[in-house]
Design an enzyme around this catalytic site. Structure first.
Site, PDB file in Angstrom:
ATOM      1  N   ARG A 174     -65.184  19.781  37.634  1.00 30.85           N
ATOM      2  CA  ARG A 174     -63.959  19.598  36.859  1.00 30.85           C
ATOM      3  C   ARG A 174     -63.825  20.775  35.905  1.00 30.85           C
ATOM      4  O   ARG A 174     -64.755  21.565  35.769  1.00 30.85           O
ATOM      5  CB  ARG A 174     -63.968  18.251  36.130  1.00 30.85           C
ATOM      6  CG  ARG A 174     -65.326  17.976  35.479  1.00 30.85           C
ATOM      7  CD  ARG A 174     -65.291  17.463  34.104  1.00 30.85           C
ATOM      8  NE  ARG A 174     -64.485  18.209  33.209  1.00 30.85           N
ATOM      9  CZ  ARG A 174     -64.890  19.295  32.552  1.00 30.85           C
ATOM     10  NH1 ARG A 174     -66.105  19.809  32.702  1.00 30.85           N
ATOM     11  NH2 ARG A 174     -64.079  19.911  31.708  1.00 30.85           N
ATOM     12  N   GLY A 175     -62.663  20.847  35.230  1.00 27.95           N
ATOM     13  CA  GLY A 175     -62.391  22.023  34.400  1.00 27.95           C
ATOM     14  C   GLY A 175     -61.600  23.008  35.253  1.00 27.95           C
ATOM     15  O   GLY A 175     -61.991  23.298  36.402  1.00 27.95           O
ATOM     16  N   ALA A 176     -60.484  23.501  34.708  1.00 25.02           N
ATOM     17  CA  ALA A 176     -59.528  24.260  35.513  1.00 25.02           C
ATOM     18  C   ALA A 176     -60.145  25.434  36.297  1.00 25.02           C
ATOM     19  O   ALA A 176     -59.986  25.516  37.529  1.00 25.02           O
ATOM     20  CB  ALA A 176     -58.381  24.731  34.615  1.00 25.02           C
ATOM     21  N   ARG A 193     -56.137  17.856  43.062  1.00 24.57           N
ATOM     22  CA  ARG A 193     -55.727  17.532  41.677  1.00 24.57           C
ATOM     23  C   ARG A 193     -54.457  18.338  41.375  1.00 24.57           C
ATOM     24  O   ARG A 193     -54.362  19.502  41.778  1.00 24.57           O
ATOM     25  CB  ARG A 193     -56.837  17.855  40.655  1.00 24.57           C
ATOM     26  CG  ARG A 193     -58.000  16.862  40.724  1.00 24.57           C
ATOM     27  CD  ARG A 193     -58.949  17.016  39.551  1.00 24.57           C
ATOM     28  NE  ARG A 193     -58.458  16.383  38.341  1.00 24.57           N
ATOM     29  CZ  ARG A 193     -59.061  16.497  37.157  1.00 24.57           C
ATOM     30  NH1 ARG A 193     -60.149  17.228  37.022  1.00 24.57           N
ATOM     31  NH2 ARG A 193     -58.576  15.885  36.100  1.00 24.57           N
ATOM     32  N   GLN A 197     -65.854  13.787  28.429  1.00 24.13           N
ATOM     33  CA  GLN A 197     -66.300  15.177  28.644  1.00 24.13           C
ATOM     34  C   GLN A 197     -66.890  15.753  27.360  1.00 24.13           C
ATOM     35  O   GLN A 197     -67.761  16.622  27.403  1.00 24.13           O
ATOM     36  CB  GLN A 197     -65.129  16.059  29.096  1.00 24.13           C
ATOM     37  CG  GLN A 197     -64.631  15.803  30.508  1.00 24.13           C
ATOM     38  CD  GLN A 197     -63.480  14.814  30.542  1.00 24.13           C
ATOM     39  OE1 GLN A 197     -63.351  13.952  29.673  1.00 24.13           O
ATOM     40  NE2 GLN A 197     -62.637  14.911  31.548  1.00 24.13           N
ATOM     41  N   ASP A 235     -55.150  23.795  31.084  1.00 24.65           N
ATOM     42  CA  ASP A 235     -55.067  23.604  32.539  1.00 24.65           C
ATOM     43  C   ASP A 235     -53.875  24.336  33.131  1.00 24.65           C
ATOM     44  O   ASP A 235     -53.869  24.670  34.316  1.00 24.65           O
ATOM     45  CB  ASP A 235     -55.002  22.116  32.880  1.00 24.65           C
ATOM     46  CG  ASP A 235     -56.373  21.496  32.715  1.00 24.65           C
ATOM     47  OD1 ASP A 235     -56.749  21.179  31.581  1.00 24.65           O
ATOM     48  OD2 ASP A 235     -57.086  21.390  33.726  1.00 24.65           O
ATOM     49  N   ASN A 277     -53.166  20.517  28.587  1.00 25.72           N
ATOM     50  CA  ASN A 277     -54.621  20.395  28.481  1.00 25.72           C
ATOM     51  C   ASN A 277     -54.957  18.913  28.408  1.00 25.72           C
ATOM     52  O   ASN A 277     -54.067  18.055  28.427  1.00 25.72           O
ATOM     53  CB  ASN A 277     -55.138  21.168  27.264  1.00 25.72           C
ATOM     54  CG  ASN A 277     -56.661  21.279  27.254  1.00 25.72           C
ATOM     55  OD1 ASN A 277     -57.263  21.632  28.274  1.00 25.72           O
ATOM     56  ND2 ASN A 277     -57.301  20.952  26.151  1.00 25.72           N
ATOM     57  N   LYS A 278     -56.242  18.609  28.308  1.00 26.43           N
ATOM     58  CA  LYS A 278     -56.726  17.226  28.308  1.00 26.43           C
ATOM     59  C   LYS A 278     -55.937  16.339  27.340  1.00 26.43           C
ATOM     60  O   LYS A 278     -55.633  16.768  26.223  1.00 26.43           O
ATOM     61  CB  LYS A 278     -58.215  17.249  27.938  1.00 26.43           C
ATOM     62  CG  LYS A 278     -58.912  15.915  27.890  1.00 26.43           C
ATOM     63  CD  LYS A 278     -58.761  15.104  29.138  1.00 26.43           C
ATOM     64  CE  LYS A 278     -59.218  15.790  30.390  1.00 26.43           C
ATOM     65  NZ  LYS A 278     -58.781  15.118  31.651  1.00 26.43           N
TER      66      LYS A 278
HETATM   67  O1  MRU Z   1     -60.033  16.398  33.696  1.00 27.06           O
HETATM   68  P1  MRU Z   1     -60.833  17.636  33.411  1.00 27.06           P
HETATM   69  O2  MRU Z   1     -62.182  17.358  32.873  1.00 27.06           O
HETATM   70  O3  MRU Z   1     -60.841  18.569  34.610  1.00 27.06           O
HETATM   71  O4  MRU Z   1     -60.011  18.371  32.269  1.00 27.06           O
HETATM   72  C1  MRU Z   1     -60.498  19.594  31.779  1.00 27.06           C
HETATM   73  C2  MRU Z   1     -59.704  20.140  30.644  1.00 27.06           C
HETATM   74  O5  MRU Z   1     -58.729  19.581  30.216  1.00 27.06           O
HETATM   75  C3  MRU Z   1     -60.132  21.473  30.105  1.00 27.06           C
HETATM   76  O6  MRU Z   1     -59.823  21.580  28.756  1.00 27.06           O
HETATM   77  C4  MRU Z   1     -59.433  22.601  30.871  1.00 27.06           C
HETATM   78  O7  MRU Z   1     -59.532  22.397  32.261  1.00 27.06           O
HETATM   79  C5  MRU Z   1     -59.989  23.921  30.535  1.00 27.06           C
HETATM   80  S1  MRU Z   1     -61.642  24.146  31.171  1.00 27.06           S
HETATM   81  C6  MRU Z   1     -62.115  25.725  30.788  1.00 27.06           C
END
Ligand code: MRU
Length: 358
Positions: free
Chosen positions: A54-56, A96, A205, A246, A256-257
């Protein structure tokens, strides 16, 4: 600073090893460090969908390696591999919806195939492209960390309290991290008193991943429930909120999250600076504003159950996992191409017309 940052790189979550993809299972951390090995594109798409990775940026890198394995299988089964590979592009693109790095990486891979010379081995070319996507993300992290530290120092040179949300570290990227990369670099430069970490409901997270990464490096860290943010800003002298992204649109809006938008509103009220750190692969110039960003909604069970056990009342749950922070609440967007302060469409266009610095 670059050498000190490289020396501080400890955690990694993505490993391309002899044509197979190894991923550290982020659902199990920090209690278990479990690695899985993937050799099919369908399994990689499943790993992205189910949040093993996970994470962009990490999603984009994994998808690129997934496509390499897809191509290998398509070549082995004969027939029109280009046509067949479209199914793999599709499968990965559906894993996703919000992080544009996924689509950016798939576009890079597609463009590499379009540039194939007569007689060139497509598998060798795609593998090199995936490795380059991975490597360039690592480089971008290092550059952003330096820019972010300069920005923090420009406003205040002494140790400060910072607040972050979700996980944007080594686990979420190909290297040092985006927002967490800036925070880790700031710590190495003696600029951090304490990092407050939102637990980041419902996947945690923050508590599971960010707190683990920071504590592992000896960065002073303190965990809080997401809803403590206003109180923290009022009572703990937070100078910067530092988050990842993201997807960033052409006008500087940031997805973002979930919870990031409320942090930005609170930061404005309390006079706390708000920094977004993301590589240019997160910037989607095709979308004019954040209104157009597809926001992922995940199963209500993520809110209604813990470890498969229902604890909530018998009701429906609404579970959007990202939100959009308008550009006018953001003090700075830090990318590897440079820093945009008080973002708007003209500044974003100027940034994106610059060449990469590294
Ligand atoms: O649902 P996730 O855990 O994939 O969400 C991640 C985030 O929102 C991060 O802040 C974003 O992807 C940046 S990661 C460098």
């Amino acid at each position: 600073m670059r050498e000190r940052l490289l020396a501080a790189e400890k955690v990694k979550s993505i490993d391309w090893c002899e044509g197979r993809l190894r991923l550290l299972d982020q659902r199990k951390l920090p209690t278990q460090e479990l690695w899985h090995t993937y050799d099919s594109v369908a399994d990689v798409a499943g790993a992205i969908r189910d949040m093993v990775v996970r994470g962009a940026p990490a999603i984009g890198i994994s998808a690129a390696y997934g496509l390499v394995m897809g191509l290998r299988a398509r070549l082995a089964s004969g027939g029109d591999w280009r046509l067949a590979l479209e199914e793999d592009f599709q499968l990965l693109a559906e894993s996703r919806p919000t992080a544009v790095n996924l689509f950016w990486a798939l576009t890079q891979m597609r463009e590499r195939l379009e540039r194939l010379k007569p007689g060139e081995d497509p598998l060798v070319a795609l593998e090199a492209q995936a490795v380059s996507i991975h490597e360039s993300d690592r480089e971008a992290n290092l550059t952003m960390a330096q820019f972010g530290v300069e920005l923090i120092r420009k406003h205040q040179g002494n140790p400060q309290n910072l607040l972050t949300h979700c996980n944007t570290g080594a686990l979420a990227t190909g290297g040092f991290g985006t927002a967490l990369g800036v925070i880790r670099a700031a710590h190495l430069e003696g600029l951090v008193e304490c990092v407050y970490v939102d637990e980041t409901r419902p996947w945690l997270q923050g508590s599971r991943l960010t707190a683990w990464e920071l504590a592992g490096e000896g960065v002073p860290v303190c965990l809080n429930v997401d809803s403590a943010a206003a109180h923290l800003m009022k009572t703990r002298g937070i100078s910067w909120i530092i988050v990842g992204a993201d997807r960033i649109t052409a006008n500087g809006d940031v997805a973002n999250k979930i919870g990031t938008y409320s942090l930005a509103v609170l930061a404005m009220h309390h006079g706390v600076r708000f920094m977004v750190v993301a590589p240019s692969s997160t910037i989607d110039m095709e979308l004019e504003t954040g209104e157009e960003i597809p926001i992922e909604e995940r199963a209500g069970a993520e809110l209604l159950e813990v470890n498969g056990q229902r604890f909530a009342a018998d009701v429906e749950a609404f579970n959007p996992v990202f939100d959009v922070t308008p550009a006018d609440l953001i003090d700075a967007i830090v990318t590897e191409k440079g820093v945009v302060e008080r973002p708007n469409a003209a500044k974003m266009a100027a940034l994106m017309s610059r060449r990469r610095l590294h």
